[in-house]
Scaffold this motif. Structure first.
Motif, PDB file in Angstrom:
ATOM      1  N   ASN A  58       8.376 -17.564  -4.729  1.00  0.00           N
ATOM      2  CA  ASN A  58       8.689 -16.595  -3.674  1.00  0.00           C
ATOM      3  C   ASN A  58       8.339 -15.173  -4.084  1.00  0.00           C
ATOM      4  N   GLU A  59       8.667 -14.824  -5.329  1.00  0.00           N
ATOM      5  CA  GLU A  59       8.395 -13.472  -5.829  1.00  0.00           C
ATOM      6  C   GLU A  59       6.891 -13.176  -5.853  1.00  0.00           C
ATOM      7  N   MET A  60       6.107 -14.088  -6.430  1.00  0.00           N
ATOM      8  CA  MET A  60       4.670 -13.827  -6.580  1.00  0.00           C
ATOM      9  C   MET A  60       3.941 -13.907  -5.232  1.00  0.00           C
ATOM     10  N   VAL A  61       4.359 -14.824  -4.367  1.00  0.00           N
ATOM     11  CA  VAL A  61       3.768 -14.929  -3.029  1.00  0.00           C
ATOM     12  C   VAL A  61       4.024 -13.632  -2.256  1.00  0.00           C
ATOM     13  N   SER A  84       2.159  -8.566   0.189  1.00  0.00           N
ATOM     14  CA  SER A  84       2.316  -7.114   0.338  1.00  0.00           C
ATOM     15  C   SER A  84       0.983  -6.388   0.234  1.00  0.00           C
ATOM     16  N   LEU A  85      -0.016  -7.038  -0.368  1.00  0.00           N
ATOM     17  CA  LEU A  85      -1.358  -6.458  -0.475  1.00  0.00           C
ATOM     18  C   LEU A  85      -2.237  -6.840   0.712  1.00  0.00           C
ATOM     19  N   GLY A  86      -1.714  -7.670   1.592  1.00  0.00           N
ATOM     20  CA  GLY A  86      -2.517  -8.082   2.744  1.00  0.00           C
ATOM     21  C   GLY A  86      -3.498  -9.199   2.438  1.00  0.00           C
ATOM     22  N   VAL A  87      -3.261  -9.938   1.364  1.00  0.00           N
ATOM     23  CA  VAL A  87      -4.109 -11.086   1.056  1.00  0.00           C
ATOM     24  C   VAL A  87      -3.295 -12.359   1.241  1.00  0.00           C
ATOM     25  N   VAL A 130      -7.535  -6.688  -6.714  1.00  0.00           N
ATOM     26  CA  VAL A 130      -7.472  -6.683  -5.251  1.00  0.00           C
ATOM     27  C   VAL A 130      -7.425  -5.247  -4.734  1.00  0.00           C
ATOM     28  N   SER A 131      -6.663  -4.381  -5.408  1.00  0.00           N
ATOM     29  CA  SER A 131      -6.505  -3.009  -4.927  1.00  0.00           C
ATOM     30  C   SER A 131      -7.798  -2.204  -5.017  1.00  0.00           C
ATOM     31  N   MET A 132      -8.734  -2.653  -5.824  1.00  0.00           N
ATOM     32  CA  MET A 132     -10.034  -1.992  -5.894  1.00  0.00           C
ATOM     33  C   MET A 132     -10.821  -2.193  -4.601  1.00  0.00           C
TER      34      MET A 132
END
Length: 178
Positions: free
Chosen positions: A147-150, A155-158, A101-103
């Motif tokens: 909750n953690e993974m969501v 936080s990445l905006g997805v 995703v960060s790419m």
């Protein structure tokens, strides 16, 4: 303007091997340019399978034009040990999804948005989703990690998706982990 380092990953699908991220991005751009009025979902997800002496992770990238087809590819990662700790494995699946995703830097996302933007009043759209191979059901062993993974995807905006809506991880990527 800062240039994000694009990791030197290779991707593949049934018709092409050893694609660079730039080639993947160009395929996605071309797929969207073919119908700039489309409703698009750019989706990412990772699944894993523990084997005898290693654990295989598959990260999928899927661009879907709703009701009108998809283009997709995968990236394989092998960890040379059995990863039997469920939290470690789910967390690493999420990390691999985050890396891909960060790419898609803001600049690249804007290039995709620019394809549909002139047509939003005609119904064109683009959603970006992170599919996580976990479920919230009481009988699901991964529910304690939801909750953690969501939060990590948000936080990445997805837009995070979990089972049963996380088909890029739970179906597409899963197929290649065996």
């Amino acid at each position: 303007m800062s240039k994000l380092k694009v990791l030197n990953y290779t991707f593949q699908n049934l018709s092409q091997k050893n694609m660079s991220f730039e080639q993947v991005f160009q395929h996605i751009m071309q797929f969207m340019r073919n119908d700039p009025n489309g409703n698009y979902r750019l989706m990412f997800g990772t699944d894993s399978q523990v084997h005898s002496y290693y654990t295989r992770f598959i990260t999928g990238i899927v661009i879907q034009r709703e009701k009108k087809g998809v283009w997709a590819c995968i990236r394989k990662t092998v960890v040379p040990r059995k990863m039997t700790n469920l939290h470690e494995r789910i967390s690493y699946e999420t990390t691999l999804t985050e890396e891909v995703v960060s790419m898609f830097s803001d600049e690249r996302k804007n290039q995709l948005i620019d394809i549909v933007l002139p047509n939003i009043y005609k119904g064109a759209s683009l959603a970006i989703e992170g599919h996580i191979d976990i479920g919230s059901g009481n009988r699901n062993k991964t529910s304690i990690f939801v909750n953690e993974m969501v939060a990590r995807m948000e936080s990445l905006g997805v837009e995070p998706k979990i089972k049963p809506d996380s088909f890029v991880a739970s179906s597409y990527a899963n197929r290649y982990t065996k």
